[in-house]
Design a protein around this motif. Structure first.
Motif, short mmCIF file in Angstrom:
data_model
loop_
_atom_site.label_atom_id
_atom_site.label_comp_id
_atom_site.label_asym_id
_atom_site.label_seq_id
_atom_site.Cartn_x
_atom_site.Cartn_y
_atom_site.Cartn_z
N ASN A 39 3.51 -46.25 40.33
CA ASN A 39 2.55 -47.33 40.15
C ASN A 39 1.90 -47.74 41.46
O ASN A 39 2.59 -47.95 42.46
CB ASN A 39 3.32 -48.52 39.54
N PRO A 40 0.56 -47.90 41.47
CA PRO A 40 -0.10 -48.36 42.70
C PRO A 40 0.42 -49.71 43.19
O PRO A 40 0.28 -50.05 44.37
CB PRO A 40 -1.58 -48.47 42.32
N LYS B 286 -8.53 -39.31 38.87
CA LYS B 286 -7.21 -39.96 38.76
C LYS B 286 -6.75 -40.50 40.12
O LYS B 286 -6.26 -41.62 40.24
CB LYS B 286 -6.20 -38.93 38.24
N HIS C 208 -6.15 -44.43 41.45
CA HIS C 208 -4.92 -44.93 42.09
C HIS C 208 -5.29 -45.69 43.37
O HIS C 208 -4.85 -46.82 43.59
CB HIS C 208 -3.99 -43.75 42.44
N HIS D 93 -1.72 -39.08 48.05
CA HIS D 93 -2.34 -40.40 47.76
C HIS D 93 -2.43 -41.28 49.01
O HIS D 93 -2.83 -40.81 50.06
CB HIS D 93 -1.59 -41.10 46.61
#
Ligand code: HAM
Length: 422
Positions: free
Chosen positions: A136-137, A231, A235, A265
């Motif tokens: 989860n961000p 995606k 994020h 990320h």
């Protein structure tokens, strides 16, 4: 005989620096605890694979900077260059992959064979937090928020800028890699030999090169940020949205790839210009691939680490060590009495010194210079009469007090709460 010097890149942490570093570590531990990070500790050395697998054989850290050796049993051992791989190894070794999330705080020495300069050592200390078990961000935002709070409570946030980037997911990086390779191939002959070698093995690493020949070429290279999948971009946007709502200032740095291979990320760094060229005080990011590289299941994770010496250089805390009481011995007979009295006073929490000079005047001088508020002057006469000389150092006032009342007087004078001491 020539005195022996410390090994290049190591430092003795003398009391003042050590106390500043302890202050940093204590604060970081306390603040990360509010987020639920609990302290743990891993060994200082690990099997070499713990670092060579996840950090990447081609990363500078593994290729050039590890302290690696064979132990007497022939096992390949490496002194840890960082904490994240060890923490993940520990999570897997301790069977915690089914009890996620886990949030850890750690501090301790790390070892990198780098070229020493101000703020860059071969043995240095880090504090770090790892939030393991969430994709989860919100976990990214929590990690950045925690780092932000630590710097803020240390009073050094104003000296730092938070830079953030996204390295996207594997698909984003695949899309980017071919475009980066074709750009770099145009300049192949001008690149440093290290970068030429990396071109086909790990071209992204070239972005992190510090070689002069590479800097301008890298500066104009296409940026990964433009190749993020939808995606991955989503994020990143969620992380940023949360930070902005919380009024955490940040800047995009599309060149921020970080020196370790395990990131995906979010990547981020807090950088200051108050430390010269070693301005990164804290760095971190997401490392979803690390667990499986170390033989565990796929686990989402994000964390940060900061250099304790660098943080300590930035804080302005310069509290000197001060004693409370000095026992001034007038003649040798009083030594045993002073030794026992000092222990009693220490047992109620006071800092007590027995100055060792050979003249009373010098002893009293030392008592002032080490910050004592009061001195008790003791000799044979005092012991026999049951009356001791008390000197209030600030005013110079001197009076007699009963031997039997020294302890209760001291308790009252220093406002000692005996319950707190126990
Ligand atoms: P790192 O950026 O390699 O990241 O190191 C983190 C911090 O350690 C740096 O920002 C710097 O303050 C300090 N540091 C690094 N090398 C030295 C050195 N030679 N001398 C003094 N200080 C140094 C990591 O280590 C990652 N494990 C961070 C992380 C945690 N990523 C996810 N979780």
């Amino acid at each position: 005989m020539k005195p022996i010097q410390p090994v290049r890149g190591t430092a003795d942490l003398m009391p003042k620096q050590k106390s500043q570093m302890n202050f940093v570590i204590k604060k970081a531990n306390m603040i990360s605890n509010r987020y639920g990070f609990q302290e743990m500790e891993t060994p200082i050395f690990e099997f070499t694979e713990v670092f060579s697998r996840p950090l990447g054989e081609s990363s500078d850290v593994v290729a050039k900077e590890t302290y690696s050796f064979l132990d007497r049993g022939g096992a390949g051992i490496t002194l840890r260059p960082e904490g994240t791989a060890s923490v993940m190894r520990a999570l897997i070794s301790n069977g915690l992959t089914q009890s996620l999330p886990q949030k850890f705080f750690y501090s301790g020495p790390m070892f990198r064979y780098e070229r020493p300069q101000k703020g860059r050592m071969r043995q240095f200390n880090q504090i770090g937090c790892e939030f393991i078990g969430s994709l989860n961000p919100l976990a990214d935002a929590e990690i950045i928020g925690c780092a932000y709070d630590i710097l803020s409570e240390l009073g050094i946030l104003e000296k730092c800028t938070l830079y953030i980037n996204s390295l996207g997911d594997a698909e984003s990086r695949d899309n980017y890699r071919s475009s980066l390779i074709s750009y770099l191939l145009e300049y192949k002959d001008s690149l440093s030999s290290d970068s030429q070698r990396r071109l086909l093995v790990n071209p992204l690493r070239i972005l992190d090169s510090k070689a002069k020949e590479d800097l301008e070429i890298v500066q104009n290279a296409p940026k990964l940020f433009g190749f993020l999948t939808q995606k991955a971009k989503k994020h990143f946007d969620r992380v940023i949205e949360m930070l902005e709502k919380a009024e955490i200032n940040w800047q995009l740095d599309e060149k921020l790839v970080r020196g370790l291979d395990y990131y995906s990320h979010t990547t981020f760094e807090f950088v200051t210009d108050a430390l010269g060229s070693q301005g990164t005080v804290l760095g971190g990011g997401r490392y979803n691939g690390l667990s499986s590289i170390l033989g565990g299941p796929k686990i989402g994770a994000v964390g940060f680490a900061a250099g304790v010496e660098r943080l300590a250089l930035l804080i302005e805390k310069t509290e000197d060590f001060k004693y409370d009481v000095a026992l001034i011995i007038v003649d040798d007979i009083a030594e045993t009495y002073a030794f026992t009295l000092a222990r009693k006073l220490r047992s109620i929490g006071l800092r007590v010194d027995i100055p060792m000079a050979n003249q009373i005047g010098k002893k009293l001088k030392r008592a002032s210079s080490i910050g004592c508020s009061i001195s008790f002057i003791v000799g044979e006469t005092e012991i026999n009469s049951g009356l001791i000389q008390l000197k209030i150092m600030a005013s110079g006032e001197q009076k007699q007090i009963k031997k039997s009342e020294v302890l209760s007087f001291s308790k009252q004078y220093f406002n000692v709460n005996t319950k707190e001491i126990q």
